[in-house]
Scaffold this motif. Structure first.
Motif, mmCIF file in Angstrom:
data_model
loop_
_atom_site.group_PDB
_atom_site.id
_atom_site.type_symbol
_atom_site.label_atom_id
_atom_site.label_comp_id
_atom_site.label_asym_id
_atom_site.label_seq_id
_atom_site.Cartn_x
_atom_site.Cartn_y
_atom_site.Cartn_z
ATOM 1 N N MET A 85 -39.062 -8.968 -4.197
ATOM 2 C CA MET A 85 -39.591 -9.006 -5.562
ATOM 3 C C MET A 85 -39.451 -7.647 -6.233
ATOM 4 N N GLN A 86 -39.680 -6.574 -5.502
ATOM 5 C CA GLN A 86 -39.579 -5.237 -6.074
ATOM 6 C C GLN A 86 -38.175 -4.962 -6.597
ATOM 7 N N GLN A 87 -37.170 -5.564 -5.954
ATOM 8 C CA GLN A 87 -35.781 -5.388 -6.368
ATOM 9 C C GLN A 87 -35.386 -6.328 -7.507
ATOM 10 N N ASP A 88 -36.340 -7.137 -8.010
ATOM 11 C CA ASP A 88 -36.059 -8.132 -9.049
ATOM 12 C C ASP A 88 -34.921 -9.064 -8.631
ATOM 13 N N ALA A 89 -34.922 -9.426 -7.354
ATOM 14 C CA ALA A 89 -33.820 -10.224 -6.821
ATOM 15 C C ALA A 89 -34.063 -11.726 -6.934
ATOM 16 N N ASN A 90 -35.282 -12.133 -7.298
ATOM 17 C CA ASN A 90 -35.609 -13.557 -7.229
ATOM 18 C C ASN A 90 -35.369 -14.276 -8.544
ATOM 19 N N VAL A 91 -35.056 -15.565 -8.425
ATOM 20 C CA VAL A 91 -35.090 -16.512 -9.536
ATOM 21 C C VAL A 91 -36.088 -17.581 -9.126
ATOM 22 N N GLY A 92 -37.279 -17.555 -9.724
ATOM 23 C CA GLY A 92 -38.327 -18.473 -9.313
ATOM 24 C C GLY A 92 -39.281 -17.828 -8.324
ATOM 25 N N LYS A 93 -39.979 -18.676 -7.556
ATOM 26 C CA LYS A 93 -41.089 -18.255 -6.727
ATOM 27 C C LYS A 93 -40.646 -17.796 -5.341
ATOM 28 N N LEU A 94 -41.424 -16.845 -4.804
ATOM 29 C CA LEU A 94 -41.343 -16.434 -3.410
ATOM 30 C C LEU A 94 -42.606 -16.928 -2.711
ATOM 31 N N LEU A 95 -42.428 -17.496 -1.516
ATOM 32 C CA LEU A 95 -43.560 -18.055 -0.782
ATOM 33 C C LEU A 95 -43.659 -17.453 0.614
ATOM 34 N N LEU A 96 -44.897 -17.426 1.126
ATOM 35 C CA LEU A 96 -45.176 -17.013 2.490
ATOM 36 C C LEU A 96 -45.695 -18.207 3.267
ATOM 37 N N GLU A 97 -45.091 -18.472 4.425
ATOM 38 C CA GLU A 97 -45.488 -19.587 5.283
ATOM 39 C C GLU A 97 -46.633 -19.140 6.181
ATOM 40 N N VAL A 98 -47.777 -19.783 6.052
ATOM 41 C CA VAL A 98 -48.942 -19.427 6.862
ATOM 42 C C VAL A 98 -49.056 -20.377 8.053
ATOM 43 N N SER A 99 -49.417 -21.637 7.798
ATOM 44 C CA SER A 99 -49.431 -22.608 8.905
ATOM 45 C C SER A 99 -48.124 -23.371 9.004
ATOM 46 N N GLY A 100 -47.378 -23.395 7.885
ATOM 47 C CA GLY A 100 -46.117 -24.135 7.875
ATOM 48 C C GLY A 100 -46.270 -25.611 7.645
ATOM 49 N N GLU A 101 -47.514 -26.092 7.459
ATOM 50 C CA GLU A 101 -47.730 -27.511 7.243
ATOM 51 C C GLU A 101 -47.055 -27.971 5.959
ATOM 52 N N ARG A 102 -46.408 -29.101 5.999
ATOM 53 C CA ARG A 102 -45.763 -29.661 4.805
ATOM 54 C C ARG A 102 -46.617 -30.775 4.197
ATOM 55 N N GLU A 142 -72.637 -23.218 -3.701
ATOM 56 C CA GLU A 142 -72.757 -24.644 -3.970
ATOM 57 C C GLU A 142 -71.437 -25.302 -4.367
ATOM 58 N N ARG A 143 -70.619 -24.620 -5.174
ATOM 59 C CA ARG A 143 -69.417 -25.246 -5.723
ATOM 60 C C ARG A 143 -68.127 -24.753 -5.062
ATOM 61 N N GLN A 144 -68.246 -24.076 -3.945
ATOM 62 C CA GLN A 144 -67.059 -23.549 -3.281
ATOM 63 C C GLN A 144 -66.569 -24.466 -2.164
ATOM 64 N N VAL A 145 -65.273 -24.334 -1.867
ATOM 65 C CA VAL A 145 -64.679 -25.013 -0.713
ATOM 66 C C VAL A 145 -63.944 -23.970 0.132
ATOM 67 N N ARG A 146 -63.801 -24.297 1.397
ATOM 68 C CA ARG A 146 -63.001 -23.473 2.296
ATOM 69 C C ARG A 146 -61.691 -24.208 2.575
ATOM 70 N N LEU A 147 -60.576 -23.501 2.435
ATOM 71 C CA LEU A 147 -59.262 -24.087 2.672
ATOM 72 C C LEU A 147 -58.623 -23.489 3.914
ATOM 73 N N ARG A 148 -57.908 -24.314 4.669
ATOM 74 C CA ARG A 148 -56.953 -23.825 5.657
ATOM 75 C C ARG A 148 -55.626 -23.669 4.931
ATOM 76 N N VAL A 149 -55.141 -22.448 4.846
ATOM 77 C CA VAL A 149 -53.971 -22.141 4.021
ATOM 78 C C VAL A 149 -52.695 -22.582 4.732
ATOM 79 N N ALA A 150 -51.842 -23.282 4.004
ATOM 80 C CA ALA A 150 -50.531 -23.669 4.519
ATOM 81 C C ALA A 150 -49.446 -22.722 4.019
ATOM 82 N N TRP A 151 -49.419 -22.477 2.705
ATOM 83 C CA TRP A 151 -48.419 -21.609 2.073
ATOM 84 C C TRP A 151 -49.117 -20.752 1.028
ATOM 85 N N ALA A 152 -48.637 -19.534 0.854
ATOM 86 C CA ALA A 152 -49.188 -18.621 -0.150
ATOM 87 C C ALA A 152 -48.074 -18.140 -1.063
#
Length: 323
Positions: free
Chosen positions: A306-323, A24-34
């Motif tokens: 990420m395993q190498q602790d190389a990041n400052v901030g977030k890492l993202l994966l482009e799924v649809s690429g929509e902006r 009842e309270r769920q929605v389905r999303l088309r993922v753009a970025w993860a």
């Protein structure tokens, strides 16, 4: 649909069944970025299973567009662009999530930027202001401060008037943390942080994803009535607790995880973010900090980064690429 299938050794972008029918309270999303989180690496290694009933697919935060709503959903309509805090399932073209775990995009931010918000800002807000019960002017020590959660916590401390000291793994990371608003910092490769933090004034609250290996030093710098909030175990799970110091200084040690909280609890956290933090994202006082992005089919490279602790901030994966 396509989704990432995983084991300890491989990530593969393959065909997968679409998430099942909506409640009842769920929605389905088309993922753009993860978003990529250390919890994804832990789950992949077998150390952080999803809560009962949650998707086995990796991924705890996404941005995207609503493509279907349950019969009881009133706040969101098909076509609404949102970001979402998930129990799992984000490394996919579609995900199903309770409407209470959604937020509209902050004014002026796109889908790419908004994918960097839900998990890290919900974690930082929960543990600083709800579990950690920060009062105005109290002093905060943030460990692993160049991470997504760490950089969110620094910005929240700056925005809400909390002096902040950080630890990180390089001088370059410390420089970035100071640019975000940290007052001072310590390179963990230079030994114990105790004397430097004591000279700074000690900590009224500590946000710690490290765990066991930092417990003695955390207790040493925690002020009277201080709170140590442990959100991870990168430094192990077993350590000796100085009960005498705990009693004499009235210290509190709080364990905290976000993923297994029910939808109504996550909804309360996200409502606080919407009220307190979304306006500051809209006016630029706080900003998502994105380190790098990869196409979803190259998720393995993001995990290695990420395993190498190389990041400052977030890492993202482009799924649809929509902006």
């Amino acid at each position: 649909m396509y989704a990432i299938a995983h084991d300890a050794d491989t990530l593969a972008w393959n065909e997968a069944p679409s998430p099942g029918p909506l409640s009842e309270r769920q929605v389905r999303l088309r993922v753009a970025w993860a978003g990529v989180n250390r919890a994804d690496l832990m789950q992949r290694a077998g150390g952080y299973p999803p809560p009962p009933g949650a998707s086995e697919i990796l991924g705890l935060e996404v941005s995207g567009s609503v493509i279907e709503t349950g019969s009881g959903v009133r706040q969101y309509q098909v076509g609404t662009r949102v970001c979402a805090l998930l129990d799992g399932g984000g490394y996919a073209e579609e995900v199903v999530v309770d409407e209470r775990q959604l937020l509209p995009l902050p004014d002026g931010l796109d889908l790419r930027q908004s994918a960097a918000l839900p998990e890290v800002f919900a974690t930082a807000w929960l543990n600083l202001f709800m579990e950690g019960a920060l009062a105005p002017g109290e002093r905060v020590l943030v460990h692993a401060a160049a991470s997504g959660v760490g950089t969110a916590a620094i910005q929240l401390c700056r925005a809400f008037g909390q002096p902040c000291f950080v630890t990180a793994g390089s001088d370059e990371k410390l420089t970035r943390c100071r640019e975000l608003g940290a007052e001072d910092g310590w390179n963990r490769h230079h030994g114990s942080f105790v004397e430097t933090v004591k000279a700074w004034g000690g900590a009224d609250m500590i946000l710690d994803p490290v765990g066991a290996s930092y417990l003695p030093d955390n207790q040493a710098v925690l002020n009277a009535d201080g709170r140590l909030v442990v959100i991870g175990l990168m430094g192990g799970r077993h350590a000796k607790l100085d009960m005498g110091r705990l009693l004499m200084k009235r210290q509190r040690v709080i364990g905290s995880t976000l993923r297994a909280k029910p939808a109504d609890a996550k909804g309360r956290i996200l409502s606080a973010l919407h009220e307190q933090v979304w306006p500051q994202l809209a006016n630029g006082e706080i900003a998502p900090l994105i380190d790098r992005t990869w196409p979803i089919a190259e998720a393995e490279a993001a995990h290695a980064h990420m395993q190498q602790d190389a990041n400052v901030g977030k890492l993202l994966l482009e799924v649809s690429g929509e902006r």
